[in-house]
Scaffold this active site. Sequence first.
Site, mmCIF file in Angstrom:
data_model
loop_
_atom_site.group_PDB
_atom_site.id
_atom_site.type_symbol
_atom_site.label_atom_id
_atom_site.label_comp_id
_atom_site.label_asym_id
_atom_site.label_seq_id
_atom_site.Cartn_x
_atom_site.Cartn_y
_atom_site.Cartn_z
ATOM 1 N N TRP A 161 0.795 -1.216 0.000
ATOM 2 C CA TRP A 161 0.000 0.000 0.000
ATOM 3 C C TRP A 161 0.829 1.267 0.000
ATOM 4 O O TRP A 161 0.321 2.353 -0.285
ATOM 5 C CB TRP A 161 -0.928 0.025 1.229
ATOM 6 C CG TRP A 161 -0.219 -0.262 2.525
ATOM 7 C CD1 TRP A 161 -0.161 -1.459 3.169
ATOM 8 C CD2 TRP A 161 0.552 0.644 3.314
ATOM 9 N NE1 TRP A 161 0.590 -1.362 4.314
ATOM 10 C CE2 TRP A 161 1.041 -0.072 4.430
ATOM 11 C CE3 TRP A 161 0.862 2.005 3.195
ATOM 12 C CZ2 TRP A 161 1.835 0.512 5.408
ATOM 13 C CZ3 TRP A 161 1.664 2.596 4.171
ATOM 14 C CH2 TRP A 161 2.139 1.844 5.263
ATOM 15 N N ASN A 162 2.118 1.185 0.321
ATOM 16 C CA ASN A 162 2.856 2.423 0.597
ATOM 17 C C ASN A 162 3.292 3.192 -0.644
ATOM 18 O O ASN A 162 3.466 4.406 -0.586
ATOM 19 C CB ASN A 162 4.049 2.156 1.526
ATOM 20 C CG ASN A 162 4.984 1.094 0.994
ATOM 21 O OD1 ASN A 162 4.636 0.287 0.134
ATOM 22 N ND2 ASN A 162 6.205 1.075 1.514
ATOM 23 N N GLY A 239 6.433 -6.820 0.438
ATOM 24 C CA GLY A 239 5.724 -6.763 1.703
ATOM 25 C C GLY A 239 6.601 -7.250 2.837
ATOM 26 O O GLY A 239 7.833 -7.236 2.745
ATOM 27 N N GLU A 261 10.680 -8.735 -2.361
ATOM 28 C CA GLU A 261 11.222 -7.506 -1.786
ATOM 29 C C GLU A 261 10.550 -7.369 -0.429
ATOM 30 O O GLU A 261 9.382 -7.017 -0.330
ATOM 31 C CB GLU A 261 10.919 -6.323 -2.701
ATOM 32 C CG GLU A 261 11.797 -5.117 -2.421
ATOM 33 C CD GLU A 261 11.156 -4.166 -1.442
ATOM 34 O OE1 GLU A 261 11.533 -4.228 -0.239
ATOM 35 O OE2 GLU A 261 10.306 -3.378 -1.847
ATOM 36 N N LEU A 262 11.317 -7.673 0.619
ATOM 37 C CA LEU A 262 10.731 -7.865 1.946
ATOM 38 C C LEU A 262 11.129 -6.742 2.908
ATOM 39 O O LEU A 262 11.362 -5.623 2.500
ATOM 40 C CB LEU A 262 11.127 -9.251 2.463
ATOM 41 C CG LEU A 262 10.791 -10.413 1.507
ATOM 42 C CD1 LEU A 262 11.285 -11.740 2.052
ATOM 43 C CD2 LEU A 262 9.298 -10.464 1.207
ATOM 44 N N CYS A 295 10.205 0.692 3.089
ATOM 45 C CA CYS A 295 11.136 -0.361 3.510
ATOM 46 C C CYS A 295 12.574 0.123 3.481
ATOM 47 O O CYS A 295 13.441 -0.451 4.131
ATOM 48 C CB CYS A 295 10.959 -1.599 2.636
ATOM 49 S SG CYS A 295 11.106 -1.251 0.876
ATOM 50 N N GLU A 469 14.677 -5.641 -8.832
ATOM 51 C CA GLU A 469 13.718 -4.925 -9.653
ATOM 52 C C GLU A 469 14.391 -3.665 -10.167
ATOM 53 O O GLU A 469 15.040 -2.943 -9.413
ATOM 54 C CB GLU A 469 12.465 -4.570 -8.847
ATOM 55 C CG GLU A 469 11.681 -5.804 -8.410
ATOM 56 C CD GLU A 469 10.430 -5.477 -7.612
ATOM 57 O OE1 GLU A 469 9.410 -6.144 -7.849
ATOM 58 O OE2 GLU A 469 10.489 -4.573 -6.756
#
Length: 488
Positions: A161-162, A239, A261-262, A295, A469
């Site tokens: 969502w960010n 997430g 991508e954590l 993140c 990415e």
Amino acid sequence: MALKPHEQELLDRVQTGLGIGGEWQPSATGATFDVHDPATGEVVKTIADATVEDAVRALDAAVAAQEAWAATSSRERSNILRRTFDLLTERKEDFALLMSIEMGKPIQEARGEVVYGGEFLRWFSEEAVRVQGDYRQNPEGTGNILVSHLPVGPCYFITPWNFPLAMATRKIAPALAAGCTVVIKPAALTPLTTIFFAQLLEEAGLPAGVVNVVPTSKSSAQSSALLSDTRLRKLSFTGSTPVGVKLLEASAQNVLRTSMELGGNAPFIVFEDADLDRAVEGALVAKFRNIGQACTAANRVIVHESVADEFARRIGERVAAMKIGRGAEEGNDIGALVDDKAVTNTARLVADAVDTGANIVTGGDAIDGPGNFFQPTVVDHLSPQSAIMREEIFGPVLGIIRFSTEDEAVEIANNTEYGLMSYVFTENIHRGHRMIERLETGMMGLNSGLASNAAAPFGGVKQSGLGREGGFEGIHEFLSTKYTMLPR
């Protein structure tokens, strides 16, 4: 607070249905869910809530479109991405306002996200026509080796969502460039920007079924169904690490290609020789961009003891002067956090920091509603036992911990299971190069508080993820390598 007329007009142009096979349609059961403005708590849009059946139909559409899309010339795929970039650039204000309404970020930052997200479309429109293979003789001289790169196949994307636009373009653009079709599940908190972007892709000429959008309030059930389907060939997720681990476990059953991508716990190191003005500016960007909900946000500000007092004073003054208010209104520096849970968690982390010995330089409190606001905050003298040292903050809180030697700074920075982003401020070029080698992160900003760029490979190490990415590397996440033996 009622929506302004131009805001309502924009929202009225966003589809309410699921985007499946080139049609916007209700869910199989007619179920819907509400999207709220986090700055007011008001419902701004009600949209279709995808069921498992809907998600499978979306995959059906992606599978049906895959062969034709893969056979489409790379120049045509490139042209569609470029047209989408041009349209997005023309409608920058619409997308920026939509993101501010549904996510809460300040409008000037939302405009920046449109530029950043758009660059993935432009970059991968150029990369689409530059996928290279190889042709060479084998060492024995008995034949030739032909190496080609082919589309992986239908992909499932789960976006957070960010950054509602950039996280969609960062995944969709390379997939389309490589010749892959897509099913995308945007976050239930911020689905409108992704829907609006899919409408833009249609306008740019993307064939039906190539990108399918299935927002849902039942993420786990939808993901389980798609990941167990043998027709799916790729998962890309952005997430939290715990959710990423569960998705990796599910993906293993069909040996899916995955990009993850954590979480992050970015160290921001300020050495004694740093340009403090530059370090303060860098920290403000690295910490408070997107209200700290990133993140890559500077989570642990690690400052040499000889300059820590001055650094804390300068940054405290700047943070105290920040203007708080609804993101969609011009001139605000700090918008609303995405929901009330984010406010509660931010308050918990600040309280824990104080309980373990830190002092508040400025801020420190939630703001009474309406809306999910928290004061931009600086806490100094963090303890190594503070929860901030272990957990992502995801809020407008900057915490300072002090160090005395380079080795101590590196030890503090690397003392985490995460390894996404780091920041280093020093005027010593040799020290800077040592930090590149010693810090266990996939990315680093050297005397810079902002490193993300469409032309650069974004991703982490350790429990911050797998794959990259953006950059030259980004398109290869969506290509499989095939070797053909050609006898002589």
